[in-house]
Write a protein that holds these residues in place. Structure first.
Motif, PDB file in Angstrom:
ATOM      1  N   ARG A 133       0.838  -1.200   0.000  1.00 48.74           N
ATOM      2  CA  ARG A 133       0.000   0.000   0.000  1.00 48.74           C
ATOM      3  C   ARG A 133       0.870   1.245   0.000  1.00 48.74           C
ATOM      4  N   PRO A 317      -4.725  13.641  -5.275  1.00 50.76           N
ATOM      5  CA  PRO A 317      -5.303  12.983  -6.457  1.00 50.76           C
ATOM      6  C   PRO A 317      -4.390  13.061  -7.679  1.00 50.76           C
ATOM      7  N   ILE A 320      -1.980  10.136  -7.884  1.00 49.36           N
ATOM      8  CA  ILE A 320      -2.592   8.877  -8.327  1.00 49.36           C
ATOM      9  C   ILE A 320      -2.835   8.912  -9.838  1.00 49.36           C
ATOM     10  N   GLU A 321      -3.260  10.063 -10.342  1.00 48.21           N
ATOM     11  CA  GLU A 321      -3.445  10.198 -11.788  1.00 48.21           C
ATOM     12  C   GLU A 321      -2.101  10.065 -12.522  1.00 48.21           C
ATOM     13  N   LYS A 324      -1.198   6.445 -12.769  1.00 54.05           N
ATOM     14  CA  LYS A 324      -1.978   5.817 -13.844  1.00 54.05           C
ATOM     15  C   LYS A 324      -1.374   6.152 -15.211  1.00 54.05           C
ATOM     16  N   ASP A 340      -4.122  -1.547 -10.411  1.00 52.94           N
ATOM     17  CA  ASP A 340      -5.228  -0.703  -9.950  1.00 52.94           C
ATOM     18  C   ASP A 340      -4.672   0.305  -8.949  1.00 52.94           C
ATOM     19  N   ALA A 341      -4.368   1.494  -9.422  1.00 52.04           N
ATOM     20  CA  ALA A 341      -3.739   2.512  -8.569  1.00 52.04           C
ATOM     21  C   ALA A 341      -4.669   2.977  -7.463  1.00 52.04           C
ATOM     22  N   ASP A 342      -5.969   3.064  -7.743  1.00 51.45           N
ATOM     23  CA  ASP A 342      -6.909   3.532  -6.724  1.00 51.45           C
ATOM     24  C   ASP A 342      -6.958   2.575  -5.533  1.00 51.45           C
ATOM     25  N   ALA A 343      -6.946   1.270  -5.811  1.00 54.94           N
ATOM     26  CA  ALA A 343      -6.998   0.284  -4.729  1.00 54.94           C
ATOM     27  C   ALA A 343      -5.692   0.227  -3.949  1.00 54.94           C
ATOM     28  N   TRP A 344      -4.624   0.638  -4.590  1.00 52.65           N
ATOM     29  CA  TRP A 344      -3.281   0.563  -3.988  1.00 52.65           C
ATOM     30  C   TRP A 344      -3.052   1.636  -2.929  1.00 52.65           C
ATOM     31  N   ASP A 346      -3.563   4.069   0.165  1.00 52.04           N
ATOM     32  CA  ASP A 346      -4.286   3.995   1.439  1.00 52.04           C
ATOM     33  C   ASP A 346      -3.899   5.199   2.293  1.00 52.04           C
ATOM     34  N   GLU A 347      -4.795   6.162   2.370  1.00 50.27           N
ATOM     35  CA  GLU A 347      -4.534   7.396   3.124  1.00 50.27           C
ATOM     36  C   GLU A 347      -4.796   7.260   4.619  1.00 50.27           C
TER      37      GLU A 347
END
Length: 486
Positions: A133, A317, A320-321, A324, A340-344, A346-347
């Motif tokens: 993560r 954000p 993360i973009e 991607k 899957d960058a969004d699932a990776w 963890d804030e």
């Protein structure tokens, strides 16, 4: 029974009684101490993979270690009262070996650049055992500055295109490798445009110095460090890709879920290390030089006020973009698995750290501000209102003084030399990208319509384009200092 027999019998009875009492006491002591001693004996080893010579990661590793910041924040209550953490700091020269250590579970926490980060995430997402993560960033440049490509100072090459068919090295799998692939894709160049090989920063440095290669691409701080050391010249900077670059922190999810308070403690230590650098960047740069052998002037260039990189642990954000986008670059070249960058990301851990320190995470997450050069110009007078048009002079063995323009900075440098003082280094800012430059390595558009204009540039071609549009001539540092002193 005679007297002697009765005496012996009594002695034996007395001794047996004493032995019984001693045995019972020993057993009682062992029983009362067994639980605490057993609990206290639980030692949890945590491997943290660092990159000490990668200047924009130092607050995630060597600074925490040397200042003992992690110990200040470690949990000591609840389930942690009988746990002792043994932290093993393991230093690497690039990100991919850190991922290898995390996969082998010899490292639980690691730090690396953007492209190695996404490879780390993709590698773990393909594994059934656990995931990694992204829990925080360390430092970033929103436009991509920091990675770069250098040539030997005596090289005839001044642009990336000049290196067609030439020997170029880069640490494969690094952020600099990603930058180079992006630059090639942008230009429509095929994979054989350069004679490309993989070399670590140390090997690439010696290869370039001995002119066994024509160019070397690398990550922070080498594209600045090698020119500073006097044998290289930068001809390409990651800022030209206009894609953000950053280094961040990843953790094995199985470890984070088992010891979440340790992860939060580590992030608090990271934040304290960032504050330590910002509060006294000159002292911090000197200390970091001692610990990493990267010169303090280079450290300050990256992490000082208006530095090339911004220290900020929040996961924005935009990052993360960027991941991607970077993944798309690598995937089109068949160099990475699905991801899957969004699932990776963890804030939750960094949010908890902010909350427990009484700080506003969302406010910082929304900001791209760095701390900037400020003060009053002692030579030209007036406040420094545009820090990215300002400059600084660092006297050898002395302090740093800020000036409100490149012209004032260079005039101050010339004045100091005339007074017999030695300049350690001077800084100005690239006119186009606003990134910090070593003044003596920059190119200058000189004269212009006013005859006194001094405009600094990182790249010779940019200075030439400015002169073509605005008049004047292209000059070097000495020419600019001479004009500033008139």
């Amino acid at each position: 029974m005679n007297a002697r027999s009765r005496s012996t019998h009594r002695d034996r009875h007395h001794n047996n009684h004493n032995i019984a009492r001693y045995t019972l006491a020993t057993l009682a002591l062992a029983a009362c101490c067994a639980l605490p001693l057993g609990a206290a004996a639980e030692v949890v080893t945590v491997g943290i993979g660092t990159q000490n010579t990668t200047t924009n990661t130092v607050t995630g590793g060597i600074v925490i270690k040397e200042l003992g910041l992690l110990e200040k924040h470690l949990p000591k209550t609840g389930k942690y009262k009988d746990i002792s953490f043994k932290v093993e700091w393991q230093n690497f020269t690039s990100g991919p070996p850190v991922t290898n250590g995390m996969v082998a579970n010899t490292l639980q926490i690691g730090m690396m650049g953007d492209y190695p980060l996404l490879v780390n995430g993709a590698t773990f997402q393909a594994m059934p055992e656990t995931k990694s993560r992204l829990i925080a960033l360390i430092a970033y440049n929103a436009d991509g500055a920091g990675n770069g490509l250098v040539v030997h100072k005596d090289s005839p090459y001044y642009e990336l295109a000049d290196l067609k068919g030439k020997k170029v090295s880069v640490p494969f799998g690094s952020a600099a490798h990603g930058m180079l692939l992006k630059a090639m894709e942008d230009r429509g160049w095929k994979s054989d445009y350069f004679e490309l090989s993989s070399q670590s920063p140390e090997v690439g440095t010696s290869s370039l110095q001995e002119m066994r290669i024509d160019g070397h691409a690398d990550f922070v701080p080498f594209a600045e460090l090698l020119p500073y050391r006097g044998f290289a010249r930068k001809i390409f900077d990651g800022v030209e890709t206009k894609v953000p670059t950053f280094h961040g922190v990843v953790v094995r999810e199985d470890f984070a879920k088992k010891y979440p308070e340790f992860v939060v403690a580590y992030l608090k230590a990271l934040m304290e290390a960032n504050d330590w650098v910002r509060k006294n960047p000159v002292e911090a740069a000197a200390k970091i030089e001692q610990w990493t052998r990267v010169e303090k002037e280079v450290v300050y260039m990256f992490l000082g006020p208006s530095g090339v990189h911004t220290l900020d642990p929040t996961i924005k954000p935009k990052w993360i973009e960027t991941v991607k986008y970077d993944h798309g670059v690598l995937q089109r070249m068949g160099r990475v698995k699905d991801f899957d960058a969004d699932a990776w990301a963890d804030e939750s851990y960094i949010r908890t750290a902010y909350k427990e320190l009484g700080l506003d995470y969302d406010k910082q997450k929304a900001s791209l501000a760095n701390y900037e050069i400020s003060g009053t110009d002692p030579l030209c007078g007036g406040a420094i209102t545009n820090p990215r048009e300002a400059g600084e002079v660092w006297l050898d063995g002395g302090g740093i003084t800020a000036y409100k323009s490149a012209a004032c900075t260079l005039a101050a440098a010339g004045k100091a030399v005339a007074e017999g003082k030695k300049i350690g280094v001077a800084f100005v800012f690239d006119h186009s990208s606003k990134i910090k430059l070593f003044a003596d390595k920059a190119y200058y558009a000189l004269g212009g319509k006013s005859g006194k204009e001094i405009v600094p540039f990182l790249l010779k071609k940019d200075a030439e384009a400015y002169v073509a549009a605005n008049g004047g001539k292209v000059g070097a540092y000495g020419d600019a200092v001479a004009l500033a002193g008139r």
